[in-house]
Design a protein around this motif. Structure first.
Motif, PDB file in Angstrom:
ATOM      1  N   ILE A  11       0.881  -1.166   0.000  1.00 20.45           N
ATOM      2  CA  ILE A  11       0.000   0.000   0.000  1.00 20.45           C
ATOM      3  C   ILE A  11       0.923   1.222   0.000  1.00 20.45           C
ATOM      4  N   LYS A 121      -6.107  -0.840  -0.716  1.00 26.37           N
ATOM      5  CA  LYS A 121      -5.168  -0.059  -1.525  1.00 26.37           C
ATOM      6  C   LYS A 121      -5.892   1.075  -2.252  1.00 26.37           C
ATOM      7  N   GLU A 125      -5.068   4.829  -0.867  1.00 26.58           N
ATOM      8  CA  GLU A 125      -4.275   5.621  -1.805  1.00 26.58           C
ATOM      9  C   GLU A 125      -5.096   6.637  -2.588  1.00 26.58           C
TER      10      GLU A 125
END
Length: 149
Positions: A11, A121, A125
């Motif tokens: 990640i 993720k 993000e």
């Protein structure tokens, strides 16, 4: 002998942010848990609800390092900093029976933990919830069932 699952992925955020995305119920509910969301933060010695028929017992929480859960099986998540500023997340699940139900559960949960890591993720993000509209049962407002173990 018991069956085990192990998945991992990077990640692109610092460990404290990635760890918080798991222990914080509001964040976890934004990409992983089913209808109704996570019932509480992950604190050692507590029980939280992620699915309607499967309480999750929180055995250990080491801030920004490790989480150990039980939901009929043992689930261990580790969070390791990477030199590029990202975090390596490893999820291991152990304790599946070595029978047809155990093999099926291992396979399904390997798929589920991989989806969870991909969804984490995207959320951490980019703020994207990949689960939204993904499961037909949730689109109908039906809570998902946890797999048999």
């Amino acid at each position: 002998m018991t069956l085990n699952v192990r998945i991992s992925g990077r990640i692109g955020r610092k460990v404290d942010e990635v760890f918080d995305a798991v222990v914080n119920p509001k964040k976890l509910s934004s990409y992983f848990t089913t209808v109704g969301g996570a019932s509480a933060p992950l604190v050692a010695g507590t029980t939280v609800i992620w699915w309607k028929n499967a309480p999750v017992e929180v055995d250990e929480v080491e801030a920004n390092r490790r989480i150990v859960l039980r939901c009929k099986t043992k689930i261990e998540m580790t969070f390791d900093p990477i030199d590029d500023g990202g975090t390596l997340v490893v999820i291991e699940e152990s304790g599946w029976r070595e029978d047809e139900a155990g093999r099926r559960g291992t396979y399904l949960n390997c798929e589920g933990w991989t989806q969870m890591l991909c969804c984490m993720k995207a959320f951490v993000e980019h703020g994207i919830n990949l689960r939204e509209g993904f499961f037909l049962s949730e689109m109908r407002g039906e809570p998902a069932e946890a797999p048999d173990r």
